[in-house]
Write an enzyme that holds these catalytic residues in place. Structure first.
Site, PDB file in Angstrom:
ATOM      1  CB  CYS A  26      -0.780   0.171   1.329  1.00  0.00           C
ATOM      2  SG  CYS A  26      -2.103   1.591   1.351  1.00  0.00           S
TER       3      CYS A  26
ATOM      4  CB  CYS B 149      -0.984   2.926   4.217  1.00  0.00           C
ATOM      5  SG  CYS B 149      -2.041   1.968   3.247  1.00  0.00           S
ATOM      6  CG  ASP B 150       2.720   1.009   4.684  1.00  0.00           C
ATOM      7  OD1 ASP B 150       2.405   1.531   5.429  1.00  0.00           O
ATOM      8  OD2 ASP B 150       2.646  -0.050   4.364  1.00  0.00           O
TER       9      ASP B 150
END
Lengths: 303, 78
Positions: free
Chosen positions: A132, A135-136
């Site tokens: 992801c 997100c990261d």
């Protein structure tokens, strides 16, 4: 044991919309899901959901939750469905916590990221390897990273990362990138991107955190020093828990135009099915159809 | 006495939002570190957990990775 009118597996756009229709039909139902929002929650910007000219995946997820709360839906969150069996008037749903039964079922369990299946992948997951970028991505500022894959989701990840990371390698196994022309153009114009064609990742390695990958092309094998790996090689349907149902060669559950599956009383909706377009709005619409179908089935007994 | 709760998160991760919402719903005060902006906090989180996934909670020294509602409840005595 209690028998529900309906159990909905999954709480993404398809599952939640099915829940809204089921609640309005006053059905006695339960939603079981690992998460809320499904893949939609991880989307960056959404500009094609009617009524919202622009909304982020997170905001849309919050709206979905509000809608669920408004109807006071019974919701088992963070519960994983392990096996579903039976059809017709009694369907058993076994999760990692309990066993439930119902008279009709909607499978809206969506898809998840496909894994590379190479040594080191599991070991370095969340230690440099992620599925992801949204997100990261921010954790990799100033670092060298590799995006694995050449389609739209890979290009989307790469376009997010070029603003954050020092250098972005795109490693994919075809001769040309396969995403939208406009995204390919943006990626090619970025000063800090290297596209590596015709190559496969064969291993992921490092110490406490990931520090490199091994890639193989027709002519050679070489190491690439990166601190981050973003795997974007496509999706697989979450359909393994239902062995008795008919699926296509990609393991998507086969549905007809009324969202009926091969088993009586069992409907399916959204990305887990063979419906041709995987879109948030399509999934939501399919969820509505499935719930209305289940309602008619319970009322008439005809499937 | 209120427990010392730290949350390491990013603004873009859905589970981070859920964790913070859960703490607010239970009237738990916490200190939030946005690891996408705060490099020192990111390093601190990685040192504590040996991994980079968010959210991470530090409840009086007990480290919880992810929105693990049961463990969070137990650690907070809810």
């Amino acid at each position: 044991m209690k028998t529900y009118d309906l159990i909905i597996v999954g709480a993404g756009p398809a599952g939640i919309t099915a829940g809204v229709y089921a609640a309005r039909g006053r059905m006695d139902f339960l939603i079981i899901s690992l998460d809320v929002g499904g893949q939609a929650a991880w989307s960056g910007d959404i500009e094609n959901y009617t009524g919202y000219q622009f909304i982020s995946g997170i905001e849309l997820m919050e709206k979905f939750q509000e809608h669920m709360r408004q109807y006071g839906m019974a919701f088992k969150e963070k519960e994983e469905v392990l096996e579903i069996s039976g059809s017709g008037n009694l369907i058993a749903v076994k999760t990692d916590k309990e066993v439930y039964q119902c008279r009709s079922l909607i499978i809206a369990s969506g898809k998840r990221s496909k894994e590379l299946g190479v040594p080191g992948e599991k070991e370095f997951k969340n230690r440099g390897l992620t599925y992801c970028a949204t997100c990261d991505g921010p954790l990799f500022s100033g670092k060298d990273v590799a995006v694995i894959g050449g389609g739209n989701s890979a290009l989307d990840a790469a376009l997010q990362l070029i603003k954050i990371a020092k250098h972005v390698y795109i490693v994919h196994n075809a001769r040309d990138l396969s995403g939208d022309a406009i995204m390919i153009q943006k990626v090619r114009q970025a000063p800090n991107v290297t596209v590596i064609d015709d190559s496969l990742v064969v291993a992921v390695s490092g110490g406490r955190f990931l520090s490199g990958i091994k890639i193989r092309s027709a002519s050679a094998e070489r190491d690439l020093a990166v601190q981050g790996v973003f795997v974007e090689i496509g999706l697989v349907p979450n359909s393994a828990f239902f062995p008795g149902i008919k699926k296509n060669s990609s393991n998507e559950i086969i549905v007809d135009s009324r969202n009926r599956t091969s088993l009586k009383g069992v409907f399916a909706a959204g990305d887990v099915t063979d419906v041709p377009e995987k879109q948030i709005i399509v999934a939501a619409g399919e969820g509505a159809k499935a719930a209305l179908g289940a309602f008619k089935f319970l009322a008439t007994g005809r499937f | 006495m209120a427990k010392n709760v730290k949350v390491y998160s990013t603004s873009t991760c859905p589970w981070c939002i859920r964790v913070k919402q859960f703490l607010k719903d239970n009237n738990i005060e916490f200190e939030n570190f946005d690891v996408s902006q705060d490099r020192a906090a990111a390093d601190e989180m990685m040192n504590k957990t040996g991994q980079m996934g968010v959210p991470v909670l530090d409840i009086e020294g007990e480290i919880i990775v992810g929105f693990d509602q049961e463990r969070i409840k137990a650690a907070l005595g809810l």
